[in-house]
Motif scaffolding. Sequence first.
Motif, PDB file in Angstrom:
ATOM      1  N   ALA A   1      24.935 -10.660  86.245  1.00 55.19           N
ATOM      2  CA  ALA A   1      25.245  -9.676  85.205  1.00 55.19           C
ATOM      3  C   ALA A   1      26.328  -8.717  85.681  1.00 55.19           C
ATOM      4  O   ALA A   1      27.250  -8.386  84.934  1.00 55.19           O
ATOM      5  CB  ALA A   1      23.988  -8.907  84.802  1.00 55.19           C
ATOM      6  N   ALA A   2      26.248  -8.292  86.930  1.00 59.06           N
ATOM      7  CA  ALA A   2      27.279  -7.418  87.495  1.00 59.06           C
ATOM      8  C   ALA A   2      28.610  -8.150  87.563  1.00 59.06           C
ATOM      9  O   ALA A   2      29.662  -7.569  87.280  1.00 59.06           O
ATOM     10  CB  ALA A   2      26.859  -6.929  88.875  1.00 59.06           C
TER      11      ALA A   2
ATOM     12  N   THR B   1      24.112  -2.102  85.588  1.00 56.53           N
ATOM     13  CA  THR B   1      24.208  -3.257  84.696  1.00 56.53           C
ATOM     14  C   THR B   1      23.332  -4.391  85.196  1.00 56.53           C
ATOM     15  O   THR B   1      22.599  -5.023  84.428  1.00 56.53           O
ATOM     16  CB  THR B   1      25.673  -3.727  84.592  1.00 56.53           C
ATOM     17  N   GLU B   2      23.375  -4.645  86.493  1.00 58.79           N
ATOM     18  CA  GLU B   2      22.561  -5.719  87.069  1.00 58.79           C
ATOM     19  C   GLU B   2      21.077  -5.394  86.971  1.00 58.79           C
ATOM     20  O   GLU B   2      20.264  -6.250  86.601  1.00 58.79           O
ATOM     21  CB  GLU B   2      22.953  -5.966  88.534  1.00 58.79           C
ATOM     22  N   VAL B   3      20.710  -4.164  87.269  1.00 61.02           N
ATOM     23  CA  VAL B   3      19.300  -3.761  87.198  1.00 61.02           C
ATOM     24  C   VAL B   3      18.782  -3.878  85.770  1.00 61.02           C
ATOM     25  O   VAL B   3      17.689  -4.400  85.541  1.00 61.02           O
ATOM     26  CB  VAL B   3      19.117  -2.322  87.741  1.00 61.02           C
ATOM     27  N   ALA B   4      19.564  -3.431  84.798  1.00 69.68           N
ATOM     28  CA  ALA B   4      19.146  -3.522  83.395  1.00 69.68           C
ATOM     29  C   ALA B   4      18.962  -4.975  82.979  1.00 69.68           C
ATOM     30  O   ALA B   4      17.994  -5.316  82.282  1.00 69.68           O
ATOM     31  CB  ALA B   4      20.177  -2.842  82.496  1.00 69.68           C
TER      32      ALA B   4
ATOM     33  N   ASP C   1      15.767  -6.259  84.568  1.00 72.76           N
ATOM     34  CA  ASP C   1      14.604  -5.707  83.880  1.00 72.76           C
ATOM     35  C   ASP C   1      14.366  -6.434  82.560  1.00 72.76           C
ATOM     36  O   ASP C   1      13.228  -6.748  82.213  1.00 72.76           O
ATOM     37  CB  ASP C   1      14.777  -4.212  83.610  1.00 72.76           C
ATOM     38  N   ALA C   2      15.441  -6.702  81.843  1.00 78.18           N
ATOM     39  CA  ALA C   2      15.321  -7.351  80.539  1.00 78.18           C
ATOM     40  C   ALA C   2      14.840  -8.796  80.662  1.00 78.18           C
ATOM     41  O   ALA C   2      14.035  -9.255  79.859  1.00 78.18           O
ATOM     42  CB  ALA C   2      16.667  -7.319  79.816  1.00 78.18           C
ATOM     43  N   HIS C   3      15.323  -9.490  81.669  1.00 78.05           N
ATOM     44  CA  HIS C   3      14.989 -10.901  81.808  1.00 78.05           C
ATOM     45  C   HIS C   3      13.781 -11.158  82.704  1.00 78.05           C
ATOM     46  O   HIS C   3      13.169 -12.211  82.613  1.00 78.05           O
ATOM     47  CB  HIS C   3      16.190 -11.683  82.336  1.00 78.05           C
ATOM     48  N   GLY C   4      13.432 -10.201  83.530  1.00 78.69           N
ATOM     49  CA  GLY C   4      12.326 -10.382  84.465  1.00 78.69           C
ATOM     50  C   GLY C   4      10.998 -10.591  83.784  1.00 78.69           C
ATOM     51  O   GLY C   4      10.208 -11.454  84.164  1.00 78.69           O
TER      52      GLY C   4
END
Length: 112
Positions: free
Chosen positions: A18-19, A47-50, A53-56
Motif C-alpha cells: 500500500a505504501a 497509508t500502509e497501517v490503514a 487494518d482494513a484488510h487484516g
Amino acid sequence: MTKQAELSFLFRTLKAPAAARARPKLAERARVEEWSYERFAEALLATEVASRDAHGGEARIKQARFPARKTLEEFDFSFQRSVQKTLVLHLGQLDFLAGKRQRRAARPTGDG
C-alpha cells in the motif's frame, strides 16, 4: 539499479504494497506542499497501517474458516430473548476499547 527499482525492492522486502502504491502521489504532494521528511514518512507509513487494518480483519475471518459470516445487524433478538439487545448493541460500538486506551495512557510509567 535505478531509484525506482531500489524503492520497489525495499517496499517488497518490507511487505508494504500500500505504501509502494501511494508513494508517487504522496511524493508529488510532499514536493508541492513542501513537507518535511518526517511528514512524508508519516503519511507513507500511515497509508500502509490503514491498509493493513482494513484488510487484516478480512484475512483473519477468512483464515478462521467460519461456516458463515454473521453481524450484529442480522441477529434475531426476538428469537433469543435472554440476550439484552441494548447491552449487545452498546458493546458492539466498542466504546469500552477507547476507555481502556485512555486509562492505559494515563497510568504513570514508573520511570520517574
